[in-house]
Design an enzyme around this catalytic site. Sequence first.
Site, mmCIF file in Angstrom:
data_model
loop_
_atom_site.group_PDB
_atom_site.id
_atom_site.type_symbol
_atom_site.label_atom_id
_atom_site.label_comp_id
_atom_site.label_asym_id
_atom_site.label_seq_id
_atom_site.Cartn_x
_atom_site.Cartn_y
_atom_site.Cartn_z
ATOM 1 N N LYS A 80 -4.577 13.443 9.943
ATOM 2 C CA LYS A 80 -5.475 12.292 10.092
ATOM 3 C C LYS A 80 -6.248 12.119 8.799
ATOM 4 O O LYS A 80 -6.430 13.064 8.023
ATOM 5 C CB LYS A 80 -6.457 12.539 11.242
ATOM 6 C CG LYS A 80 -6.957 11.274 11.911
ATOM 7 C CD LYS A 80 -5.945 10.723 12.886
ATOM 8 C CE LYS A 80 -6.510 9.567 13.687
ATOM 9 N NZ LYS A 80 -5.592 9.078 14.725
ATOM 10 N N GLY A 185 -14.876 -0.168 24.967
ATOM 11 C CA GLY A 185 -14.153 -0.462 23.736
ATOM 12 C C GLY A 185 -13.069 -1.481 24.009
ATOM 13 O O GLY A 185 -12.075 -1.175 24.681
ATOM 14 N N GLY A 187 -11.366 -3.486 21.630
ATOM 15 C CA GLY A 187 -10.753 -3.903 20.379
ATOM 16 C C GLY A 187 -9.262 -4.134 20.547
ATOM 17 O O GLY A 187 -8.802 -4.576 21.611
ATOM 18 N N ASN A 188 -8.475 -3.818 19.513
ATOM 19 C CA ASN A 188 -7.040 -4.091 19.550
ATOM 20 C C ASN A 188 -6.344 -3.460 20.747
ATOM 21 O O ASN A 188 -5.586 -4.110 21.464
ATOM 22 C CB ASN A 188 -6.374 -3.595 18.262
ATOM 23 C CG ASN A 188 -6.657 -4.492 17.077
ATOM 24 O OD1 ASN A 188 -7.023 -5.648 17.253
ATOM 25 N ND2 ASN A 188 -6.496 -3.966 15.874
ATOM 26 N N VAL A 189 -6.593 -2.171 20.968
ATOM 27 C CA VAL A 189 -5.939 -1.476 22.078
ATOM 28 C C VAL A 189 -6.621 -1.800 23.398
ATOM 29 O O VAL A 189 -5.969 -2.106 24.398
ATOM 30 C CB VAL A 189 -5.936 0.044 21.839
ATOM 31 C CG1 VAL A 189 -5.403 0.783 23.066
ATOM 32 C CG2 VAL A 189 -5.088 0.391 20.613
#
Length: 366
Positions: A80, A185, A187-189
């Site tokens: 990462k 959350g 967002g994109n996911v």
Amino acid sequence: MNVFSHPEFDNHEHLSFFCDPETGLKAIVAVHNTSRGPALGGCRMFPYASDEEALRDVLRLSKGMTYKSALANLDLGGGKSVIIGDPRKHKTEALLEAMGKHLDGLGGQYIAAEDSGTSVADLKVMGRHTRHVAGIVERTGIDGRPCNGDPSPATAYGTFIGLKAAVKHKLGRDDLNGLKVAIQGIGNVGFRLAKHLAEAGAQLWVYDIHEDNMKRAVDELGAKPAAAEDILTLPVDVIAPCAMGAVLNDNSIPEIKASVIAGAANNLLERPDHDQALKDRGILYAPDYAINAGGIIDVFYERTSGSAEKSRAHVETIGDTLAEIFRRSDDSGRPTGAIANELAEERFKKHVARVSTLPERLARAG
């Protein structure tokens, strides 16, 4: 700053710190284990409150990627990278190019992909200076639509499959119509997961630090907005954390009213023993790196020129993997996270005896 004695250090193979004063880049790269293949993991950009917070995150996330790839039966290791900074304020092409140069200097032992705070376009900018980036190829996605390499659709779909497996095991139902889900959350996911759930008839509550993300979910999916302090404690069936990690802790766990936790965020447990704390409260926890493996699976098939059909079929095995983890947990009385760790360790530790050389890993990474 301690490294080798850091509580999150787990015999990581490599750790590098990179600073480029001209562009303002401050980044950390961690490679945890390459016994199954080159380390692949996202490049995250986030305004960490301290260097220590960034180090802790990259150590935890890189280890999680080793376990994720092993549990998903992929020939990849775990790594990462994190860039310290606000992606909405500090991200520039020059900074991303500097990051690409640093990645190239690592010789292929780590391959970067999209993550929180970065995009496919950002990885393409890094790719001007290195071939060691992934998830940027134009192709057909697992949903049959044109895809620019973004792994978010696969991550969201795999999380949806895993959530259904958890609901079936804990609540005994295949039908998600009317199921109450709180998503932290969006967002994109998180938004894509919410869309899958809305199409299946679930009722949604959402929270995100960005108001525009919440408004989109409310306007397009009929979700109900929730406050930051309430999203994990709502009286719902499922909590789906899809933002930052360590949200399951001494403060939040006693207040959780949901029966299932199944979300796409990494490193949800603040400490390993919180796994047992959830089980003690009768809450079924879908281990994060098991349920959110769809993205890494899809990137793997991109790099090996696999078809969208094969990628989708592999992503759908996430439900089978979780069902096995849940059964073993029930049979042994041990928490699901511990069971998932055992399975993953079996799969990457057995490769240690035949660790490939760096040139061999580079050939596989290419």
